[in-house]
Design an enzyme around this catalytic site. Structure first.
Site, mmCIF file in Angstrom:
data_model
loop_
_atom_site.group_PDB
_atom_site.id
_atom_site.type_symbol
_atom_site.label_atom_id
_atom_site.label_comp_id
_atom_site.label_asym_id
_atom_site.label_seq_id
_atom_site.Cartn_x
_atom_site.Cartn_y
_atom_site.Cartn_z
ATOM 1 N N TRP A 87 0.839 -1.208 0.000
ATOM 2 C CA TRP A 87 0.000 0.000 0.000
ATOM 3 C C TRP A 87 0.868 1.249 0.000
ATOM 4 O O TRP A 87 0.499 2.250 -0.626
ATOM 5 C CB TRP A 87 -0.954 -0.032 1.196
ATOM 6 N N ASP B 13 5.046 0.520 11.029
ATOM 7 C CA ASP B 13 4.868 -0.906 11.313
ATOM 8 C C ASP B 13 5.869 -1.322 12.384
ATOM 9 O O ASP B 13 6.933 -0.707 12.534
ATOM 10 C CB ASP B 13 5.076 -1.753 10.054
ATOM 11 N N LYS C 6 -9.038 -2.153 6.806
ATOM 12 C CA LYS C 6 -9.588 -3.497 6.613
ATOM 13 C C LYS C 6 -10.536 -3.828 7.753
ATOM 14 O O LYS C 6 -10.329 -3.436 8.898
ATOM 15 C CB LYS C 6 -8.466 -4.524 6.541
#
Length: 326
Positions: A55, A79, A160
């Site tokens: 992404w 992350d 998501k």
């Protein structure tokens, strides 16, 4: 099965390798953008739970497509795991549940909030759907918490979601902060999966709201009945299947040679994983060190101890031990 077997079974996995994407999930964000024009007017974007970086790759290519815009666009990827570098993307190896991470994101934007926040993070699924849906809901709420720290009013949040039977409460919480919430299913997302994406537009927090990292659903007093909202409290958000209907079906098997005029050639993954947890096991298997100690030949006076053998093997490239998967 040969290495081309997955190319037959997963058309988007094959296309991702051929087009240079790090993972097939890049097509999900591309198809969401086709439907919602997510990248229009975006100068500052955040990718949460970014690894392996597909992404972030999409953001980099789309937002920095024009030379005059490259210097104006800032992209931050967050992350816990390390990620291979990407052009124009600043990486933060941090925890999205920490205020310090939100502060570092804003610092990279020179004190200005983001226009767009995306999150394709998902837990390691257990196969127990109720457990997986609950953990995914907590991850989404953690992403929402940090988004309230870094997103500008009127901004967009994409994340998501697992569309289970208890998803109503999530929709209700998202509607508190965004005037428009849509549940979208990209064409590249498998029909057999409960995965979908919430596209939350026009960020408008309640008057007087102060962003914080507290999350009432992360404690141990979660009430299952609280999720069964009814009447005016029950929020039904629109569900939209996005992506061209003529696009490839993610659940269908396709022949290796899609174009009669072009011969099929196997394409390796664009970016192998960086220090994956299975790397040591792959190295042991490659050097035939997975056998039990009592089954090894007795006459091995010249063999190295296991720890020294592992140290010598670590000098080799991690890409050699990476399986062919994205």
């Amino acid at each position: 099965m040969g290495r081309s077997s997955k190319d037959k079974r997963d058309i988007y996995y094959r296309l991702a390798k051929e087009e240079g994407w790090r993972a097939r999930s890049a097509f999900k964000l591309l198809q969401l953008d086709q439907e919602f024009n997510l990248f229009t007017g975006v100068r500052r974007a955040v990718d949460l739970c970014a690894a392996p970086g597909s992404w972030s790759q999409v953001l980099s290519r789309k937002l920095r497509s024009e030379e005059v815009r490259k210097e104006k666009v800032k992209i931050v990827a967050v992350d816990l795991q390390a990620m291979a570098p990407l052009p124009g993307v600043t990486q933060i190896q941090g925890d999205i549940t920490k205020v310090s991470t939100a502060q570092e994101i804003v610092r990279h934007f020179a004190g200005r909030p983001a226009d767009l926040v995306v999150c394709d993070g998902a837990p390691d699924v257990t196969g127990l759907h109720d457990v997986d849906e609950y953990i995914q809901a907590q991850l989404l709420l953690a992403a929402l918490n940090i988004t309230t720290h870094v997103l500008k009013p009127g901004g967009t949040f994409v994340a998501k979601i697992f569309r289970g039977k208890d998803v109503t409460l999530l929709y209700s919480q998202l509607r508190i902060f965004f005037s428009q919430v849509t549940c979208a299913k990209p064409r590249s997302s498998r029909n057999s999966s409960i995965e979908a994406f919430v596209v939350c537009q026009n960020y408008s927090p309640p008057e007087g709201y102060v962003p914080n990292m507290s999350n009432p659903l992360l404690d141990h007093s979660y009430d299952v009945d609280f999720n069964q909202l009814e009447g005016p409290n029950r929020i039904i958000v629109p569900f939209l299947a996005c992506g061209d209907l003529s696009a490839y079906d993610s659940d269908q098997t396709y022949p290796l040679q899609l174009d009669a005029s072009q011969e099929y050639r196997y394409t390796p993954p664009t970016q192998p994983p960086i220090q994956p947890p299975y790397q040591q096991a792959c190295l042991l298997r490659k050097n035939n060190l997975l056998a039990k100690e009592d089954s090894l030949p007795l006459a091995q006076e010249d063999s190295l101890p296991l720890d020294k053998a592992l140290f010598s093997m670590q000098l080799s490239s991690p890409a050699e031990a990476s399986p062919d998967s994205l």
